[in-house]
Write a protein that holds these residues in place. Structure first.
Motif, PDB file in Angstrom:
ATOM      1  N   ALA A  78      22.123  -2.327   5.399  1.00  0.00           N
ATOM      2  CA  ALA A  78      22.548  -1.379   5.235  1.00  0.00           C
ATOM      3  C   ALA A  78      21.834   0.079   5.724  1.00  0.00           C
ATOM      4  O   ALA A  78      23.271   0.968   5.884  1.00  0.00           O
ATOM      5  CB  ALA A  78      21.064  -1.197   3.867  1.00  0.00           C
ATOM      6  N   GLY A  79      21.318  -0.394   6.996  1.00  0.00           N
ATOM      7  CA  GLY A  79      21.272   0.449   7.620  1.00  0.00           C
ATOM      8  C   GLY A  79      21.684   1.715   8.141  1.00  0.00           C
ATOM      9  O   GLY A  79      22.101   1.974   8.318  1.00  0.00           O
ATOM     10  N   GLY A  80      19.842   2.728   8.146  1.00  0.00           N
ATOM     11  CA  GLY A  80      20.079   3.810   8.307  1.00  0.00           C
ATOM     12  C   GLY A  80      20.435   3.660   9.931  1.00  0.00           C
ATOM     13  O   GLY A  80      19.440   2.540  10.478  1.00  0.00           O
ATOM     14  N   LYS A  81      20.612   4.501  10.673  1.00  0.00           N
ATOM     15  CA  LYS A  81      20.627   3.920  12.466  1.00  0.00           C
ATOM     16  C   LYS A  81      19.145   4.058  12.969  1.00  0.00           C
ATOM     17  O   LYS A  81      18.774   3.529  13.521  1.00  0.00           O
ATOM     18  CB  LYS A  81      21.553   5.089  13.017  1.00  0.00           C
ATOM     19  CG  LYS A  81      22.983   4.973  12.553  1.00  0.00           C
ATOM     20  CD  LYS A  81      24.571   5.758  13.380  1.00  0.00           C
ATOM     21  CE  LYS A  81      24.005   7.226  13.265  1.00  0.00           C
ATOM     22  NZ  LYS A  81      24.496   7.960  12.127  1.00  0.00           N
ATOM     23  N   ASN A  82      18.426   5.242  12.170  1.00  0.00           N
ATOM     24  CA  ASN A  82      17.671   5.831  12.817  1.00  0.00           C
ATOM     25  C   ASN A  82      15.911   4.748  12.221  1.00  0.00           C
ATOM     26  O   ASN A  82      14.937   4.878  13.027  1.00  0.00           O
ATOM     27  CB  ASN A  82      16.927   6.900  12.703  1.00  0.00           C
ATOM     28  CG  ASN A  82      17.947   8.286  13.467  1.00  0.00           C
ATOM     29  OD1 ASN A  82      18.516   7.237  14.632  1.00  0.00           O
ATOM     30  ND2 ASN A  82      18.598   9.192  13.052  1.00  0.00           N
ATOM     31  N   TRP A  83      16.802   4.236  11.955  1.00  0.00           N
ATOM     32  CA  TRP A  83      15.006   3.422  11.457  1.00  0.00           C
ATOM     33  C   TRP A  83      14.674   2.790  11.864  1.00  0.00           C
ATOM     34  O   TRP A  83      15.474   1.748  12.084  1.00  0.00           O
ATOM     35  CB  TRP A  83      15.525   2.776   9.719  1.00  0.00           C
ATOM     36  CG  TRP A  83      16.740   3.519   8.597  1.00  0.00           C
ATOM     37  CD1 TRP A  83      16.243   4.426   8.260  1.00  0.00           C
ATOM     38  CD2 TRP A  83      17.205   2.725   7.143  1.00  0.00           C
ATOM     39  NE1 TRP A  83      16.807   5.519   7.327  1.00  0.00           N
ATOM     40  CE2 TRP A  83      16.999   3.841   6.628  1.00  0.00           C
ATOM     41  CE3 TRP A  83      16.706   1.886   6.671  1.00  0.00           C
ATOM     42  CZ2 TRP A  83      16.988   3.417   4.649  1.00  0.00           C
ATOM     43  CZ3 TRP A  83      18.013   1.249   5.255  1.00  0.00           C
ATOM     44  CH2 TRP A  83      18.152   2.303   4.638  1.00  0.00           C
ATOM     45  N   ASP A 105      16.299  -5.475  -3.469  1.00  0.00           N
ATOM     46  CA  ASP A 105      16.625  -4.405  -4.606  1.00  0.00           C
ATOM     47  C   ASP A 105      15.711  -3.264  -4.467  1.00  0.00           C
ATOM     48  O   ASP A 105      16.642  -2.282  -4.415  1.00  0.00           O
ATOM     49  CB  ASP A 105      17.062  -5.418  -6.505  1.00  0.00           C
ATOM     50  CG  ASP A 105      17.715  -6.122  -6.327  1.00  0.00           C
ATOM     51  OD1 ASP A 105      18.656  -6.399  -5.006  1.00  0.00           O
ATOM     52  OD2 ASP A 105      18.222  -6.737  -7.194  1.00  0.00           O
ATOM     53  N   TYR A 106      14.556  -3.296  -4.848  1.00  0.00           N
ATOM     54  CA  TYR A 106      13.551  -2.584  -4.729  1.00  0.00           C
ATOM     55  C   TYR A 106      13.896  -1.447  -3.128  1.00  0.00           C
ATOM     56  O   TYR A 106      13.756  -0.221  -3.452  1.00  0.00           O
ATOM     57  CB  TYR A 106      12.298  -2.943  -5.627  1.00  0.00           C
ATOM     58  CG  TYR A 106      11.374  -2.312  -4.826  1.00  0.00           C
ATOM     59  CD1 TYR A 106      11.089  -0.286  -5.218  1.00  0.00           C
ATOM     60  CD2 TYR A 106      10.201  -1.791  -3.912  1.00  0.00           C
ATOM     61  CE1 TYR A 106       9.733   0.313  -5.359  1.00  0.00           C
ATOM     62  CE2 TYR A 106       9.503  -1.914  -4.092  1.00  0.00           C
ATOM     63  CZ  TYR A 106       9.470  -0.448  -3.800  1.00  0.00           C
ATOM     64  OH  TYR A 106       7.847   0.535  -4.049  1.00  0.00           O
ATOM     65  N   ALA A 107      13.654  -2.257  -2.404  1.00  0.00           N
ATOM     66  CA  ALA A 107      13.877  -1.860  -1.019  1.00  0.00           C
ATOM     67  C   ALA A 107      14.804  -0.651  -0.520  1.00  0.00           C
ATOM     68  O   ALA A 107      14.722  -0.578  -0.142  1.00  0.00           O
ATOM     69  CB  ALA A 107      13.328  -2.533  -0.119  1.00  0.00           C
ATOM     70  N   LEU A 108      16.055  -1.434  -0.953  1.00  0.00           N
ATOM     71  CA  LEU A 108      17.319  -0.516  -0.557  1.00  0.00           C
ATOM     72  C   LEU A 108      17.039   0.537  -2.131  1.00  0.00           C
ATOM     73  O   LEU A 108      17.514   1.567  -1.509  1.00  0.00           O
ATOM     74  CB  LEU A 108      18.515  -2.086  -1.265  1.00  0.00           C
ATOM     75  CG  LEU A 108      18.457  -2.736  -0.365  1.00  0.00           C
ATOM     76  CD1 LEU A 108      19.415  -4.211  -0.664  1.00  0.00           C
ATOM     77  CD2 LEU A 108      19.324  -2.039   0.991  1.00  0.00           C
ATOM     78  N   THR A 123      13.963 -10.774   3.694  1.00  0.00           N
ATOM     79  CA  THR A 123      14.818 -10.953   3.266  1.00  0.00           C
ATOM     80  C   THR A 123      15.016  -9.484   2.896  1.00  0.00           C
ATOM     81  O   THR A 123      16.331  -9.293   3.307  1.00  0.00           O
ATOM     82  CB  THR A 123      15.181 -11.208   1.431  1.00  0.00           C
ATOM     83  OG1 THR A 123      14.076 -12.647   1.695  1.00  0.00           O
ATOM     84  CG2 THR A 123      16.117 -11.654   1.302  1.00  0.00           C
ATOM     85  N   ALA A 124      14.213  -8.525   2.865  1.00  0.00           N
ATOM     86  CA  ALA A 124      14.071  -6.952   2.560  1.00  0.00           C
ATOM     87  C   ALA A 124      14.411  -6.742   4.270  1.00  0.00           C
ATOM     88  O   ALA A 124      15.332  -5.858   3.813  1.00  0.00           O
ATOM     89  CB  ALA A 124      13.249  -6.361   2.307  1.00  0.00           C
ATOM     90  N   LEU A 125      13.710  -6.847   4.807  1.00  0.00           N
ATOM     91  CA  LEU A 125      14.142  -6.412   6.640  1.00  0.00           C
ATOM     92  C   LEU A 125      15.701  -6.876   6.948  1.00  0.00           C
ATOM     93  O   LEU A 125      16.237  -6.073   7.293  1.00  0.00           O
ATOM     94  CB  LEU A 125      13.608  -7.475   7.032  1.00  0.00           C
ATOM     95  CG  LEU A 125      11.680  -7.065   7.730  1.00  0.00           C
ATOM     96  CD1 LEU A 125      10.683  -8.190   7.960  1.00  0.00           C
ATOM     97  CD2 LEU A 125      12.294  -5.439   7.891  1.00  0.00           C
ATOM     98  N   ALA A 126      16.102  -8.409   6.428  1.00  0.00           N
ATOM     99  CA  ALA A 126      17.396  -8.375   6.804  1.00  0.00           C
ATOM    100  C   ALA A 126      18.330  -6.953   5.672  1.00  0.00           C
ATOM    101  O   ALA A 126      19.285  -6.739   6.191  1.00  0.00           O
ATOM    102  CB  ALA A 126      17.453  -9.966   6.523  1.00  0.00           C
ATOM    103  N   ALA A 127      18.189  -7.260   4.799  1.00  0.00           N
ATOM    104  CA  ALA A 127      19.246  -6.642   4.352  1.00  0.00           C
ATOM    105  C   ALA A 127      19.283  -4.918   4.997  1.00  0.00           C
ATOM    106  O   ALA A 127      20.080  -4.195   4.812  1.00  0.00           O
ATOM    107  CB  ALA A 127      18.670  -6.444   2.664  1.00  0.00           C
ATOM    108  N   LEU A 128      17.657  -4.786   5.009  1.00  0.00           N
ATOM    109  CA  LEU A 128      17.950  -2.875   5.464  1.00  0.00           C
ATOM    110  C   LEU A 128      18.562  -2.634   6.535  1.00  0.00           C
ATOM    111  O   LEU A 128      19.260  -1.664   6.813  1.00  0.00           O
ATOM    112  CB  LEU A 128      16.472  -2.719   5.491  1.00  0.00           C
ATOM    113  CG  LEU A 128      15.606  -2.216   3.956  1.00  0.00           C
ATOM    114  CD1 LEU A 128      14.704  -2.056   3.894  1.00  0.00           C
ATOM    115  CD2 LEU A 128      16.266  -1.824   3.382  1.00  0.00           C
ATOM    116  N   ARG A 129      18.306  -3.923   7.502  1.00  0.00           N
ATOM    117  CA  ARG A 129      19.460  -3.612   8.883  1.00  0.00           C
ATOM    118  C   ARG A 129      19.940  -3.760   8.408  1.00  0.00           C
ATOM    119  O   ARG A 129      21.130  -3.012   9.416  1.00  0.00           O
ATOM    120  CB  ARG A 129      18.790  -4.966   9.282  1.00  0.00           C
ATOM    121  CG  ARG A 129      17.332  -5.469  10.418  1.00  0.00           C
ATOM    122  CD  ARG A 129      17.582  -4.639  12.078  1.00  0.00           C
ATOM    123  NE  ARG A 129      15.545  -5.082  12.410  1.00  0.00           N
ATOM    124  CZ  ARG A 129      15.332  -4.467  12.650  1.00  0.00           C
ATOM    125  NH1 ARG A 129      15.610  -3.422  12.268  1.00  0.00           N
ATOM    126  NH2 ARG A 129      13.915  -4.513  12.439  1.00  0.00           N
TER     127      ARG A 129
END
Ligand code: GCO
Length: 488
Positions: free
Chosen positions: A253-258, A187-190, A245-251
């Motif tokens: 949520a995905g900023g394309k360039n991240w 949640d924090y990472a998002l 878990t955060a890696l998967a969630a950020l993928r």
């Protein structure tokens, strides 16, 4: 116990190995060429790939200060450093380098040295004072200002989401020993990436999870000061799980360039004296320090030596959640570790001496540039050769002040030079090394060692907080300018 502090009495080595011994090994490189030195004279140098990324790393609690400002909540390091007898000289990070207020000056220092990347960490308790729930807008505003200031100077921001300053409110619920932290961290990472992710591309999840576990939860020499084998292994596993878990969630949520990655402390573990009898102790330490993070992330398995214990802590699909693709791996390298059996050691293994004649830093850490090449070769051969950035490498020395009043830190320059030459050799051998971020910009709060250790390229006066670049700062700036490391 302090982190990686080697007992002086156990050390027989005093003689310095020839400075630049590492340099000899690369003299045969085809890329050896002449680059202009400081005074315009031509010196033999080893050049780096054109797109090599040069930068520097810091961490929030070590430099920011302003611990009670703009709604920041307390972190475990505030609690720990304010507990009697935990930190050398009773130091705390209350003021640190006051980077919270002086960040523009610090970014200027980076820009003047030509740095292209800055890895800094986000303080979770600034963003979420309670660790979960409401976001503190003022806390995020600070990182917003910092990000914009970096970009205006042409420096890539490389935020790291966790460099040890866990909100105390989460520690009160068990912190890294509580598996719910995987959700809290995500949640924090998002929340952070939602605010900064339109400008920051490269995101590191964690910094050195095994170190947090071993010193913070195993031996108690770091915050939160927990001890015991079970706490230590739980802290490793739950960090791995939070990261996955955060890696998967950020993928998603995905900023394309991240580009998403993480940062590990990787130090080769050797048996003291090369003795067979010390070999199992070195393998156990390797399993704990290096492979308890590497193997679940890249291979979806636990290291053999600790498999039974991790399996008891884990739930059946945890490894599948942890094994996530990463766009880069940050490697923090300082020295090899020389292990021998120690019945009192948490895992039956303890520190011993480096081979006789090995140079030492001020903290008695052996200077072993070849160890960096070993780690890079291991990543190449056994972990699929991921894109790697050295995200920390540097040395503490008691800085002596020269006649002109400035620190002439020839020993730090030699340390950096020899490690960069080792890095160049590894690139020649096919390692996927893409960049180097020195540890660190400023003399800062060195955890349980307080302010008595100096890793900075820039000296910070503890009374006035004035910044004074050392000789190593100028040296590093010339390396960046020439994209090459001088052999002398
Ligand atoms: C670590 C941390 C840094 C340290 C540095 C020197 O590796 O422990 O990432 O915060 O200050 O390594 O000890």
């Amino acid at each position: 116990m302090q982190r990686r502090t080697f007992l002086k009495t156990a050390l027989k080595a005093t003689a310095a190995t020839a400075a630049g011994a590492g340099a000899l090994a690369v003299l045969g490189r085809e890329t050896v060429q002449a680059a202009p030195g400081a005074a315009g004279a031509v010196v033999p140098s080893v050049s780096f790939p054109m797109d090599f990324l040069w930068g520097v790393s810091t961490s929030s609690y070590q430099i920011e200060g302003a611990v009670a400002e703009d709604g920041r909540g307390p972190s475990v390091w505030d609690t720990y450093s304010h507990s009697f007898g935990r930190i050398a000289n009773g130091d705390t990070g209350d003021v640190a380098c006051d980077h919270y207020h002086r960040y523009a000056e610090d970014v200027d220092l980076m820009a003047k040295a030509g740095m292209k990347a800055y890895r800094f960490s986000i303080a979770w308790p600034r963003v979420m004072p309670q660790g979960t729930g409401a976001v503190n807008a003022k806390g995020l505003d600070f990182y917003d200002r910092l990000t914009d200031t970096l970009l205006a100077k042409g420096i890539q921001p490389w935020p790291c989401l966790f460099h040890w300053d866990l909100p105390q409110a989460l520690q009160d619920k068990g912190g890294w020993t509580n598996r719910d932290i995987a959700g809290w961290f995500t949640d924090y990472a998002l929340a952070v990436t939602a605010r900064l992710g339109d400008r920051a591309r490269n995101w590191a999840m964690l910094n050195e999870p095994s170190v947090v576990a071993i010193f913070g939860h195993g031996t108690g020499g770091h915050a939160p000061g927990l001890t015991g084998r079970q706490n230590c292994l739980k802290a490793i596993h739950h960090q791995n799980l939070a990261q996955g878990t955060a890696l998967a969630a950020l993928r998603q949520a995905g900023g394309k360039n991240w580009r998403l990655g993480t940062v590990l402390s990787l130090q080769p573990s050797w048996p003291v004296g090369g003795l067979d009898s010390n070999y199992p102790a070195s393998l156990m330490w390797d399993a704990l320090w290096n492979r308890s993070c590497l193997d679940p992330l890249f291979k979806g398995r636990f290291p053999e030596q600790l498999e039974a214990e991790f399996t008891r802590i884990a739930k059946p699909d945890d490894l599948a959640r942890i094994k996530q693709p990463v766009d880069f791996l940050g490697v923090n390298y300082y020295s090899r570790m020389h292990q021998q059996p120690d019945p009192q050691g948490l895992f039956g293994t303890g520190y011993g001496s480096a081979p006789e004649g090995t140079r030492k830093t001020g903290m008695e850490w052996p200077v072993e540039p070849d160890g960096l090449s070993e780690i890079l070769a291991e990543l190449q051969e056994k972990y699929g050769n991921p894109p790697v950035y050295v995200t920390e490498n540097g040395a503490d020395y008691p800085d002596s002040v020269g006649p002109n009043g400035r620190v002439e830190d020839r020993d730090r320059i030699a340390y950096l030079r020899d490690h960069l030459l080792a890095a160049a050799k590894s690139i020649d051998e096919g390692c996927n090394l893409k960049g180097y971020m020195a540890w660190t910009l400023l003399d800062n709060f060195e955890w349980s060692e307080g302010y008595r250790r100096h890793f900075g390229l820039v000296q910070v006066d503890r009374k006035t907080l004035a910044r004074t670049p050392k000789a190593s700062y100028d040296w590093y700036a010339s390396v960046i300018r020439n994209n090459a490391v001088p052999l002398v």
